[in-house]
Motif scaffolding. Structure first.
Motif, PDB file in Angstrom:
ATOM      1  N   GLU A 120      -3.351  88.052  37.105  1.00 47.62           N
ATOM      2  CA  GLU A 120      -1.918  88.352  37.099  1.00 47.62           C
ATOM      3  C   GLU A 120      -1.332  88.192  35.701  1.00 47.62           C
ATOM      4  O   GLU A 120      -0.466  88.978  35.289  1.00 47.62           O
ATOM      5  N   VAL A 176      -2.055  91.281  33.893  1.00 44.13           N
ATOM      6  CA  VAL A 176      -1.137  92.354  34.290  1.00 44.13           C
ATOM      7  C   VAL A 176       0.146  92.237  33.476  1.00 44.13           C
ATOM      8  O   VAL A 176       0.630  93.228  32.901  1.00 44.13           O
ATOM      9  N   ARG A 177       0.703  91.043  33.385  1.00 43.11           N
ATOM     10  CA  ARG A 177       1.939  90.832  32.617  1.00 43.11           C
ATOM     11  C   ARG A 177       1.734  91.188  31.146  1.00 43.11           C
ATOM     12  O   ARG A 177       2.576  91.854  30.528  1.00 43.11           O
ATOM     13  N   ARG A 236       1.309  95.023  30.786  1.00 49.54           N
ATOM     14  CA  ARG A 236       2.579  95.713  31.059  1.00 49.54           C
ATOM     15  C   ARG A 236       3.471  95.635  29.822  1.00 49.54           C
ATOM     16  O   ARG A 236       4.094  96.612  29.417  1.00 49.54           O
ATOM     17  N   GLU A 237       3.536  94.449  29.236  1.00 54.24           N
ATOM     18  CA  GLU A 237       4.366  94.265  28.034  1.00 54.24           C
ATOM     19  C   GLU A 237       3.793  95.072  26.864  1.00 54.24           C
ATOM     20  O   GLU A 237       4.536  95.766  26.158  1.00 54.24           O
ATOM     21  N   ARG A 288       5.138  99.298  30.025  1.00 57.47           N
ATOM     22  CA  ARG A 288       5.175  99.862  31.380  1.00 57.47           C
ATOM     23  C   ARG A 288       5.570  98.771  32.370  1.00 57.47           C
ATOM     24  O   ARG A 288       4.705  98.075  32.907  1.00 57.47           O
ATOM     25  N   PRO A 289       6.854  98.606  32.634  1.00 49.91           N
ATOM     26  CA  PRO A 289       7.283  97.550  33.560  1.00 49.91           C
ATOM     27  C   PRO A 289       6.829  97.773  34.996  1.00 49.91           C
ATOM     28  O   PRO A 289       6.832  96.846  35.802  1.00 49.91           O
ATOM     29  N   GLN A 290       6.429  98.998  35.327  1.00 44.79           N
ATOM     30  CA  GLN A 290       5.931  99.290  36.673  1.00 44.79           C
ATOM     31  C   GLN A 290       5.004 100.489  36.596  1.00 44.79           C
ATOM     32  O   GLN A 290       4.886 101.126  35.558  1.00 44.79           O
ATOM     33  N   GLY A 291       4.347 100.780  37.710  1.00 45.11           N
ATOM     34  CA  GLY A 291       3.452 101.929  37.769  1.00 45.11           C
ATOM     35  C   GLY A 291       2.061 101.590  37.284  1.00 45.11           C
ATOM     36  O   GLY A 291       1.721 100.420  37.064  1.00 45.11           O
ATOM     37  N   ASP A 309      -3.962 101.685  39.262  1.00 42.12           N
ATOM     38  CA  ASP A 309      -2.808 101.056  39.910  1.00 42.12           C
ATOM     39  C   ASP A 309      -2.976  99.542  39.768  1.00 42.12           C
ATOM     40  O   ASP A 309      -4.036  99.046  39.388  1.00 42.12           O
ATOM     41  N   GLU A 310      -1.916  98.813  40.053  1.00 42.23           N
ATOM     42  CA  GLU A 310      -1.919  97.376  39.773  1.00 42.23           C
ATOM     43  C   GLU A 310      -3.022  96.631  40.521  1.00 42.23           C
ATOM     44  O   GLU A 310      -3.666  95.731  39.962  1.00 42.23           O
ATOM     45  N   ASP A 311      -3.303  96.960  41.770  1.00 39.49           N
ATOM     46  CA  ASP A 311      -4.370  96.281  42.520  1.00 39.49           C
ATOM     47  C   ASP A 311      -5.735  96.550  41.901  1.00 39.49           C
ATOM     48  O   ASP A 311      -6.549  95.632  41.758  1.00 39.49           O
TER      49      ASP A 311
END
Length: 146
Positions: free
Chosen positions: A94, A97-98, A101-102, A106-109, A119-121
């Motif tokens: 996790e 992921v953070r 993303r930073e 890309r805050p999402q997707g 995808d995130e999973d």
């Protein structure tokens, strides 16, 4: 107190805009060894991603000191002498992921990974598969031309 412990506002601004760095660790016999890494500020801390089996991870477990050389376009640069905390608990996927993303903005997707999109999973599963962890840098001294 600055919003980013150990960094001036100007240094934090430089780090928000520049993610390319060389991370220098030291062998047991004192030889400096560089590796190209990406760095990013996450919740006020400077992070980079690595894996459990990387040589630099083994060096940092022996001696948590390193130097980062963060470079920008043209001539600006920032040197950071730091102590490294290795974040490799159950939350490491996790945290990655953070971090990504930073770094990717890309805050999402989906997240980019070696030329593809996950995808995130699937991204989390890839972090587990690779034994990914996070290096958290605690700056001791900074200098440079920012």
């Amino acid at each position: 107190m600055a919003a980013f412990p150990g960094f001036s506002d100007k240094e934090a601004e430089f780090l928000r805009a520049n993610h390319s760095a060389a991370m220098i660790t030291v062998t047991a016999d004192g030889v400096a060894k560089p590796a190209r890494v990406g760095v990013v500020l996450v919740d006020g801390r400077l992070w980079s991603s690595g894996t459990r089996d990387r040589v630099r991870t083994k060096r940092l477990r022996r001696d948590p000191r390193c130097t980062l050389f963060v470079f920008g376009a043209q001539f600006p640069w920032l040197g950071i002498e730091a102590a490294v905390t290795i974040l490799d608990g159950d939350d490491a996927p996790e945290l990655n992921v953070r971090l990504f993303r930073e770094m990717q903005g890309r805050p999402q997707g989906p997240l980019s990974w070696f030329g593809g999109e996950l995808d995130e999973d699937r991204f989390r599963a890839k972090m587990v598969e690779e034994g990914r962890l996070v290096y958290q840098f605690e700056p001791q001294r900074t200098y440079g031309m920012v």
